[in-house]
Design a protein around this motif. Structure first.
Motif, PDB file in Angstrom:
ATOM      1  N   LEU A  87     -58.946  40.016   1.638  1.00  0.00           N
ATOM      2  CA  LEU A  87     -58.359  41.344   1.794  1.00  0.00           C
ATOM      3  C   LEU A  87     -57.404  41.372   2.991  1.00  0.00           C
ATOM      4  O   LEU A  87     -56.240  41.765   2.881  1.00  0.00           O
ATOM      5  CB  LEU A  87     -59.472  42.382   1.976  1.00  0.00           C
ATOM      6  N   PHE A  88     -57.879  40.893   4.134  1.00  0.00           N
ATOM      7  CA  PHE A  88     -57.066  41.021   5.339  1.00  0.00           C
ATOM      8  C   PHE A  88     -55.938  39.988   5.387  1.00  0.00           C
ATOM      9  O   PHE A  88     -54.900  40.248   5.986  1.00  0.00           O
ATOM     10  CB  PHE A  88     -57.958  40.956   6.580  1.00  0.00           C
ATOM     11  N   ASN A 124     -64.914  34.181  24.120  1.00  0.00           N
ATOM     12  CA  ASN A 124     -65.195  34.733  22.794  1.00  0.00           C
ATOM     13  C   ASN A 124     -66.646  35.172  22.677  1.00  0.00           C
ATOM     14  O   ASN A 124     -66.952  36.233  22.151  1.00  0.00           O
ATOM     15  CB  ASN A 124     -64.887  33.699  21.710  1.00  0.00           C
ATOM     16  N   PHE A 125     -67.514  34.329  23.186  1.00  0.00           N
ATOM     17  CA  PHE A 125     -68.941  34.642  23.116  1.00  0.00           C
ATOM     18  C   PHE A 125     -69.251  35.940  23.864  1.00  0.00           C
ATOM     19  O   PHE A 125     -69.981  36.799  23.364  1.00  0.00           O
ATOM     20  CB  PHE A 125     -69.745  33.480  23.710  1.00  0.00           C
ATOM     21  N   LEU A 126     -68.654  36.087  25.047  1.00  0.00           N
ATOM     22  CA  LEU A 126     -68.926  37.300  25.824  1.00  0.00           C
ATOM     23  C   LEU A 126     -68.333  38.531  25.145  1.00  0.00           C
ATOM     24  O   LEU A 126     -68.910  39.618  25.203  1.00  0.00           O
ATOM     25  CB  LEU A 126     -68.382  37.146  27.250  1.00  0.00           C
ATOM     26  N   LEU A 127     -67.180  38.364  24.477  1.00  0.00           N
ATOM     27  CA  LEU A 127     -66.592  39.488  23.743  1.00  0.00           C
ATOM     28  C   LEU A 127     -67.535  39.944  22.632  1.00  0.00           C
ATOM     29  O   LEU A 127     -67.837  41.138  22.504  1.00  0.00           O
ATOM     30  CB  LEU A 127     -65.235  39.091  23.160  1.00  0.00           C
ATOM     31  N   LEU A 131     -69.554  43.526  22.303  1.00  0.00           N
ATOM     32  CA  LEU A 131     -69.378  44.431  21.161  1.00  0.00           C
ATOM     33  C   LEU A 131     -70.701  44.665  20.447  1.00  0.00           C
ATOM     34  O   LEU A 131     -70.758  45.393  19.453  1.00  0.00           O
ATOM     35  CB  LEU A 131     -68.363  43.847  20.171  1.00  0.00           C
ATOM     36  N   LEU A 133     -72.448  42.502  18.714  1.00  0.00           N
ATOM     37  CA  LEU A 133     -72.452  41.886  17.379  1.00  0.00           C
ATOM     38  C   LEU A 133     -73.337  40.641  17.299  1.00  0.00           C
ATOM     39  O   LEU A 133     -73.392  39.987  16.273  1.00  0.00           O
ATOM     40  CB  LEU A 133     -71.024  41.513  16.970  1.00  0.00           C
ATOM     41  N   LEU A 142     -66.227  39.456  11.550  1.00  0.00           N
ATOM     42  CA  LEU A 142     -65.096  40.128  12.205  1.00  0.00           C
ATOM     43  C   LEU A 142     -64.208  39.175  13.013  1.00  0.00           C
ATOM     44  O   LEU A 142     -62.979  39.227  12.875  1.00  0.00           O
ATOM     45  CB  LEU A 142     -65.591  41.290  13.078  1.00  0.00           C
ATOM     46  N   PRO A 143     -64.778  38.295  13.849  1.00  0.00           N
ATOM     47  CA  PRO A 143     -63.872  37.439  14.634  1.00  0.00           C
ATOM     48  C   PRO A 143     -63.087  36.460  13.770  1.00  0.00           C
ATOM     49  O   PRO A 143     -62.123  35.858  14.244  1.00  0.00           O
ATOM     50  CB  PRO A 143     -64.820  36.665  15.563  1.00  0.00           C
ATOM     51  N   ALA A 144     -63.487  36.282  12.503  1.00  0.00           N
ATOM     52  CA  ALA A 144     -62.809  35.302  11.649  1.00  0.00           C
ATOM     53  C   ALA A 144     -62.148  35.974  10.452  1.00  0.00           C
ATOM     54  O   ALA A 144     -61.994  35.367   9.402  1.00  0.00           O
ATOM     55  CB  ALA A 144     -63.824  34.258  11.172  1.00  0.00           C
ATOM     56  N   LEU A 145     -61.734  37.224  10.600  1.00  0.00           N
ATOM     57  CA  LEU A 145     -61.170  37.959   9.459  1.00  0.00           C
ATOM     58  C   LEU A 145     -59.986  37.242   8.833  1.00  0.00           C
ATOM     59  O   LEU A 145     -59.859  37.180   7.617  1.00  0.00           O
ATOM     60  CB  LEU A 145     -60.699  39.349   9.918  1.00  0.00           C
ATOM     61  N   ILE A 146     -59.085  36.746   9.661  1.00  0.00           N
ATOM     62  CA  ILE A 146     -57.872  36.122   9.151  1.00  0.00           C
ATOM     63  C   ILE A 146     -57.731  34.748   9.778  1.00  0.00           C
ATOM     64  O   ILE A 146     -57.773  34.616  11.001  1.00  0.00           O
ATOM     65  CB  ILE A 146     -56.624  36.951   9.507  1.00  0.00           C
ATOM     66  N   ALA A 148     -55.079  32.220  10.718  1.00  0.00           N
ATOM     67  CA  ALA A 148     -53.623  32.293  10.853  1.00  0.00           C
ATOM     68  C   ALA A 148     -52.952  31.272   9.928  1.00  0.00           C
ATOM     69  O   ALA A 148     -51.943  31.569   9.285  1.00  0.00           O
ATOM     70  CB  ALA A 148     -53.229  32.044  12.306  1.00  0.00           C
ATOM     71  N   ASN A 206     -70.290  26.662   7.399  1.00  0.00           N
ATOM     72  CA  ASN A 206     -70.244  27.110   8.792  1.00  0.00           C
ATOM     73  C   ASN A 206     -71.569  26.831   9.489  1.00  0.00           C
ATOM     74  O   ASN A 206     -72.636  27.120   8.984  1.00  0.00           O
ATOM     75  CB  ASN A 206     -69.948  28.612   8.827  1.00  0.00           C
TER      76      ASN A 206
END
Lengths: 290, 322
Positions: A87-88, A124-127, A131, A133, A142-146, A148, A206
């Motif tokens: 989707l994203f 990243n872990f602290l973010l 949040l 999560l 969420l951190p892997a929505l897209i 690049a 994963n």
């Protein structure tokens, strides 16, 4: 068209066959071990065929049940994660494939930069922690929505589509999202299939993110559960067999390990023959414009 | 995230359609508003999950304490880096990271080229396709699965490889516990997983070689070997070059999962790499600032490498990565 001397061709054909067998051999060996008796495994007698065939290892794993729970978790992680990804990725790739769009280049450069330089593991872990999560699958999704890279592959596929298709629809007054849904997506099936598979295989395999972000035992994915079982097999699973008495003598850690690996591999092997060609197409699509 | 984009959608639509003599930006907006609305969640995603963590890198210049958070913890300047660069661990993990990459470059990189050359010589399309499909399979397995299979197959007591060696009278080899054999097993596992799949790009490049070149070479009396040397290899030269420099751009990363599943305490001195070290010291050991400094060092060197590689590819006359 080619004139190869006979021996050269036969040697080549033979050697390649050997390589393919060599690549498969470890899988077959593990399959054979998983069905063999502990005596034969410990004596090192098992090669390509089960020795003293039995199902004790599988019976044990299914009675234990943890691996099946983990498999269900992996399925949830994979299906939902892949749906979000697609989707994203479409939401990003379609507008960014329009050269007329103001600000397009800024955004493309911004996305490209994230491929070259990342915040690193700890920030990243602290973010994710801040949040709230951690221990939630949202912390994986969420951190892997897209991705690049996949976004760029899809964008260049869209750019390669003939513009006339859209123009006629636009004259009829169709909105962008209608054009995307009715015209673009139906003719973009090759790229959609390939990227869906890339994302899905990524989720299924994963390991690292689940290891870091998922704490509850009953939420672990198949990969992490498998790794834990492989580490602790001697203590944990063999103890459960003690209660059943009779099984105890015929079970060996190697057998349990092999059976867990087979259970983990099976789903991928089942779908692989049908999906393999899409992967190849996907790889080639990515290489056309890296 | 999606629903928040939906709310925003309802605000500007009515306003844009009203005026006939609109300024340029409003005409653009009314033409492309749906495209921009699609990009709203995308922009939020990249800002929140890709750019926000970059600010977390300031931790590398602080002494992070859980109770005080990122912003409250005291600044220590380059102290974390000084600690890092003077630590004996650093030399070891940097050396291991570079060495394992170098081994892969030397021994694993050429394998798919040779395999592709061999596959390209096959006459039977069916046989070729079957072989390709079999050779690709390991690529789709998780390293957890592949790593545990490698360990099982190489086990000195119950593994099939040592059983075969024993048959020939060779003493059991502790492949995964010997600092000599571990890197070899590591490279072997890389080849097993990726060599087959790596042929895809080379085979595609070979398929695009003009068949007339082979005919001309054959008329001139060139053998198969000479045809491979003078026609096929030049045809895939640019593919080889690009993949080679791309891999050199990744000299600072060794995948976490491959090393983590294969390593054990007996071979820490040759197997500990940056990614596994950051995990163990940072996530498990809670040394956030110290490992952030290491991660930042790795990211910066990687960025320099990739930019240099891109320059190099462009200088070769190929299209760059960006």
């Amino acid at each position: 068209m080619m004139q190869a001397s006979g021996w050269f061709r036969w040697l080549n054909t033979f050697l390649l066959g050997c390589f393919a067998c060599a690549a498969l051999f470890p899988f077959i060996n593990i399959l054979a071990v998983s069905f063999s008796s502990s005596r034969a495994i410990n004596a090192g007698e098992v090669s390509l065929w089960p020795i003293e065939f039995n199902l004790d290892a599988y019976r044990n794993l299914i009675a234990d049940g943890q691996l099946l729970v983990a498999m269900r978790n992996s399925l949830v992680i994979t299906l939902v994660g892949t749906a979000f990804n697609m989707l994203f990725t479409v939401l990003a790739a379609y507008p960014l494939s329009k050269r007329r769009l103001q600000g397009r280049n800024v955004m493309l450069m911004g996305i490209l930069f994230t491929m070259l330089f990342g915040g690193g593991l700890i920030p990243n872990f602290l973010l994710i922690s801040s949040l709230g999560l951690v221990n939630s699958y949202w912390g994986l999704w969420l951190p892997a929505l897209i991705s690049a890279y996949n976004m760029f592959v899809m964008k260049s596929f869209f750019e390669g589509l003939p513009e006339e298709l859209e123009e006629s629809a636009a004259i009829d007054g169709a909105k962008d999202w209608m054009i995307l849904w009715r015209i673009i997506l139906p003719i973009s099936m090759p790229v959609i299939a390939a990227l869906t598979l890339f994302y899905a295989v990524g989720w299924w395999n994963n390991y690292f993110n689940v290891l870091i972000y998922i704490k509850s035992t009953d939420k672990l994915s198949l990969t992490v559960k498998l790794y834990q079982m492989l580490q602790n097999v001697s203590s944990e699973l063999l103890r459960t067999t003690n209660g059943e008495g009779a099984l105890q003598t015929t079970i060996t850690p190697e057998g349990i390990r092999a059976a867990s690996i087979v259970i983990a591999v099976l789903p991928i092997l089942c779908v692989y023959p049908f999906l393999q060609k899409h992967f190849v197409k996907g790889v080639l699509m990515g290489s056309v414009k890296g | 995230m999606e629903s928040s984009a939906g709310h925003r959608a309802s605000i500007p639509i009515g306003a844009a359609g009203l005026d006939a003599q609109k300024p340029l930006w409003r005409r653009r907006w009314s033409r492309d508003k749906y495209l921009y609305l699609m990009l709203v969640p995308v922009a939020i995603y990249f800002i929140l999950f890709k750019y926000a963590p970059l600010f977390g890198e300031v931790m590398a210049f602080k002494n992070y304490r859980l109770s005080e958070g990122i912003w409250g913890s005291p600044w220590v300047g380059l102290e974390q880096f000084r600690k890092l660069f003077t630590s004996p661990d650093f030399v070891q993990i940097l050396r291991n990271t570079l060495l394992l990459n170098l081994y892969n470059l030397l021994f694993a990189f050429p394998v798919p080229i040779v395999l592709a050359l061999m596959l390209n010589e096959l006459r039977s399309e069916v046989y070729k396709r079957v072989l390709q499909n079999l050779l690709y399979i390991p690529h789709f397995m998780s390293w957890i699965v592949l790593g545990s299979i490698v360990i099982a197959v190489l086990s000195p007591s119950t593994g099939i490889v040592n059983a075969v060696l024993k048959f020939f009278g060779v003493e059991p080899i502790y492949f995964m516990a010997s600092t000599f054999w571990w890197p070899i097993s590591f490279v072997g596992s890389s080849i097993w997983r990726d060599a087959g799949f790596g042929t895809i790009l080379y085979l595609a490049a070979m398929a695009s070689v003009n068949p007339q070149l082979y005919e001309a070479a054959a008329i001139d009396g060139a053998s198969r070997w000479r045809q491979i040397w003078h026609v096929t290899l030049p045809g895939i030269r640019s593919t080889i070059a690009i993949l080679l420099v791309l891999q050199m751009g990744h000299m600072m990363d060794v995948g976490f999962e491959q090393v983590y599943t294969l390593q054990n305490s007996a071979v820490g001195s040759v197997s500990e790499v940056i990614s596994t070290y950051v995990y163990k010291r940072g996530i498990v050991g809670l040394q956030y600032s110290y490992t952030t400094a290491l991660g930042l060092f790795q990211s910066v060197v990687s960025l320099i490498l990739v930019v240099a590689v891109n320059r190099f590819i462009r200088a070769m006359g190929e299209r760059g990565l960006w």
